[in-house]
Design a protein around this motif. Structure first.
Motif, PDB file in Angstrom:
ATOM      1  N   ALA A 334     -37.749 -35.453 -44.289  1.00 20.44           N
ATOM      2  CA  ALA A 334     -37.024 -34.033 -43.857  1.00 20.44           C
ATOM      3  C   ALA A 334     -35.926 -33.779 -44.984  1.00 20.44           C
ATOM      4  N   TYR A 339     -42.619 -31.334 -46.677  1.00 20.43           N
ATOM      5  CA  TYR A 339     -43.024 -30.883 -45.388  1.00 20.43           C
ATOM      6  C   TYR A 339     -44.469 -31.311 -44.987  1.00 20.43           C
ATOM      7  N   VAL A 368     -38.856 -23.715 -40.081  1.00 18.77           N
ATOM      8  CA  VAL A 368     -37.837 -24.048 -39.129  1.00 18.77           C
ATOM      9  C   VAL A 368     -36.802 -24.855 -40.144  1.00 18.77           C
ATOM     10  N   LEU A 369     -37.221 -26.138 -40.538  1.00 18.77           N
ATOM     11  CA  LEU A 369     -36.471 -26.997 -41.023  1.00 18.77           C
ATOM     12  C   LEU A 369     -35.739 -26.597 -42.541  1.00 18.77           C
ATOM     13  N   VAL A 372     -32.697 -24.457 -41.362  1.00 23.50           N
ATOM     14  CA  VAL A 372     -31.459 -25.524 -40.617  1.00 23.50           C
ATOM     15  C   VAL A 372     -31.102 -26.277 -41.494  1.00 23.50           C
ATOM     16  N   PHE A 380     -27.600 -30.041 -41.385  1.00 23.48           N
ATOM     17  CA  PHE A 380     -28.495 -30.208 -40.497  1.00 23.48           C
ATOM     18  C   PHE A 380     -28.053 -30.491 -38.920  1.00 23.48           C
ATOM     19  N   THR A 384     -30.194 -27.514 -33.049  1.00 25.35           N
ATOM     20  CA  THR A 384     -30.967 -26.424 -33.363  1.00 25.35           C
ATOM     21  C   THR A 384     -32.037 -26.576 -33.693  1.00 25.35           C
ATOM     22  N   VAL A 385     -32.591 -27.813 -34.321  1.00 24.52           N
ATOM     23  CA  VAL A 385     -34.077 -28.124 -34.632  1.00 24.52           C
ATOM     24  C   VAL A 385     -34.668 -28.249 -33.205  1.00 24.52           C
ATOM     25  N   THR A 386     -34.241 -28.684 -32.181  1.00 27.91           N
ATOM     26  CA  THR A 386     -35.237 -28.993 -31.043  1.00 27.91           C
ATOM     27  C   THR A 386     -35.248 -27.365 -30.467  1.00 27.91           C
ATOM     28  N   LYS A 388     -35.517 -24.677 -32.251  1.00 26.33           N
ATOM     29  CA  LYS A 388     -36.574 -23.995 -32.949  1.00 26.33           C
ATOM     30  C   LYS A 388     -37.786 -24.473 -32.520  1.00 26.33           C
ATOM     31  N   PHE A 389     -38.017 -25.928 -32.534  1.00 31.97           N
ATOM     32  CA  PHE A 389     -39.472 -26.447 -32.172  1.00 31.97           C
ATOM     33  C   PHE A 389     -39.917 -25.947 -30.795  1.00 31.97           C
TER      34      PHE A 389
END
Length: 563
Positions: A334, A339, A368-369, A372, A380, A384-386, A388-389
């Protein structure tokens, strides 16, 4: 107090539960009617909402669901908390509301609680405790807590389980299994596993949580892992005053981490508390593989001497060695914005089924990443990541393996607690220095191999990555370069390091030039930490491992004051 037939169950036993309720259909029917009645209005509301995109209306429906689960009691409160970790099953609007689901309920009467203590410990309350609070200091869905003093003078917390809890839990689990067997095949959900297996896994965890002897063993195991860490506090268990339904443990004098004003008034270093919380969480996941799966604010305290105290060890889980290694890989991928390999790591961890064509998914993960991560690690944010996922879950064949649902909950909760203390906190500012330090200093062959994978890409040495790793590792106050240098030299001189020696020589002369600028930059990074006497000691330590006889010769000609 007469004992319910199911109260003898010490573990989740499907056959015993099914057999008991097969001959008591009136109990099953009455509970089923209540559950259907509670959910009927909610389901009709969802149907009426079809076609509407009003976010306020969706939020109201999510709040309605939270209230229904709370009204239905302990089992459904726990179901809601479990669903809050499953973005593959629950839409983002409902996830946010379920994360607010609390298991706080009104306390049950003291006379019942004291009768349970006496029945379980086979002594009167006054024989066990010198003093005990007139009322509980906390009450949750599974039990309540009193503050007491032992006759030997120690202050303790006394957890007493709610009466008749097991009949309620088993009846709900019985109905859930029945519903899963009938509805499972028709539900358009990305479950990833058989729905019956999910119910049974939930039942197994719930039975573990209500066994206070199991909780005591968990606490002692957790304490053993942190034995050498003076920044983490775990309460001692008083086994002589404990049973399956009563747990007596050391009272923690501390401040809830969410009470920022009191933490500041006590003169505690908030940034240090945040660092302790995140680094201890990382150690649980990536070193021990045994982690606290319910680190909500009520279970984390700051002690007056600046330690982080964990309480409530009913919900713990285990992470296998392979998963720990892949998680470290995922953090590195990450940060390095690799990716393709990150998506492959999702396959290895079970978030994507084996054989899934990952090519169309890689750009989605990058989108997504990429947004972010921003320009630096500091941008990071796990929450926010969760979020988006959770949107990707419904577009691509993602699923959350059961063993990771609790990990996600644990990490997101810890980040939430840290953000409540420090709004500018970013988890990777702590997490990546920890991972970098482990990659550079760990002696395990698996992590050594992963370090080489980081440092070489398509057969070429990545000077910038080594520089980044050292810079980031140096952020961690616990990082000491010299032991790392000794390990590196030891590996280079060994037979196993022959491949790396050849690769480094090639790296120094790649593209028909000497890479002196890269070497100079790395030297400038480390020269402040390299003292001649420590460097000599590191060299001797490496030689001692690889060529013991040569070390003896060098030592013989070394001035004694230098040794």
């Amino acid at each position: 107090m007469s004992q319910h037939p199911l109260a003898r169950l010490k573990r989740y036993d499907i056959e015993s539960i099914t057999r008991y309720y097969r001959f008591r259909p009136w109990l099953v029917f009455a509970r089923a009617v209540l559950i259907v009645w509670k959910f009927a209005g909610f389901l009709l509301g969802l149907r009426a909402d079809r076609g509407h995109t009003n976010p306020i209306r969706r939020r109201q429906r999510a709040v309605q669901l939270r209230h229904i689960l709370t009204d239905l009691g302990p089992t459904y409160i726990k179901v809601g908390q479990a669903l809050s970790t499953r973005p593959d099953l629950v839409h983002k609007d409902f996830l946010e509301e379920l994360t607010r689901l609390q298991d706080q309920l009104p306390p049950f009467p003291n006379d019942i609680a004291f009768a349970i203590i006496e029945q379980e410990l086979e002594r009167s309350v006054s024989e066990v405790y010198q003093t005990i609070s007139a009322d509980p200091v906390a009450a949750a869905s599974l039990g309540q807590v009193y503050k007491a003093t032992l006759h030997t003078g120690e202050e303790v917390a006394v957890k007493v389980q709610r009466p008749n809890l097991l009949p309620t839990l088993t009846l709900d689990l019985h109905l859930m299994r029945w519903a899963a067997s009938w509805l499972g095949p028709h539900l358009p959900l990305n479950l990833g596993h058989d729905l019956l297996l999910i119910v049974d896994e939930f039942g197994t965890k719930l039975f573990e949580e209500i066994d206070y002897l199991n909780e005591g063993r968990n606490a002692e195991r957790f304490a053993a892992y942190f034995k050498g860490d003076v920044s983490v506090k775990v309460p001692s268990i008083y086994w002589r005053h404990s049973s399956r339904h009563v747990l007596t443990l050391e009272w923690i004098n501390g401040i809830k981490l969410t009470d920022v004003e009191r933490v500041q008034a006590a003169g505690l270093d908030i940034s240090e508390l945040v660092r302790i919380g995140v680094s201890s969480g990382l150690r649980q996941l990536l070193e021990f593989g045994f982690f606290h799966a319910d680190p909500h604010p009520g279970n984390l305290f700051a002690t007056l001497d600046g330690k982080m105290a964990y309480i409530d060890f009913g919900m713990m889980d285990q992470l296998e060695q392979h998963d720990k290694e892949i998680l470290i890989d995922a953090v590195v991928y990450a940060v390095n914005k690799d990716y393709d390999h990150l998506t492959q790591a999702f396959v290895e961890l079970g978030f994507l089924a084996a054989g899934t064509d990952i090519q169309p998914i890689v750009p989605a993960i990058e989108s997504v990443l990429g947004n972010v991560m921003g320009e630096s690690v500091a941008d990071f944010n796990i929450k926010t990541v969760t979020d988006k996922f959770s949107e990707l879950m419904f577009e691509y064949p993602f699923r959350v393996p059961g063993r990771f649902a609790l990990i996600i909950r644990s990490v997101v909760t810890q980040e939430g607690v840290a953000l409540s203390l420090d709004p500018n906190f970013r988890i990777l500012e702590v997490a990546y220095p920890y991972v970098a330090r482990r990659l550079l200093s760990d002696e395990s062959p698996e992590l050594r191999r992963r370090l080489l994978e980081v440092l070489f890409k398509d057969g070429r040495f990545q000077w910038q990555r080594l520089e980044n790793l050292i810079q980031i590792a140096q952020i961690d106050a616990g990082f000491d370069l010299m032991p790392t240098a000794q390990l590196g030299l030891q590996y280079l001189l060994s037979e196993e390091g022959q491949f790396l020696r050849r690769k480094l020589l090639l790296a120094l002369t790649e593209d028909d030039r000497l890479h002196t600028d890269e070497v100079r930059r790395i030297w400038n990074l480390v020269k402040g930490e390299i003292k001649p006497d420590r460097l000599w000691g590191a060299a001797l330590g490496a030689l001692a491992t690889v060529w013991p006889s040569a070390t003896a010769l060098v030592t013989a000609f070394t001035p004694s004051e230098q040794l």
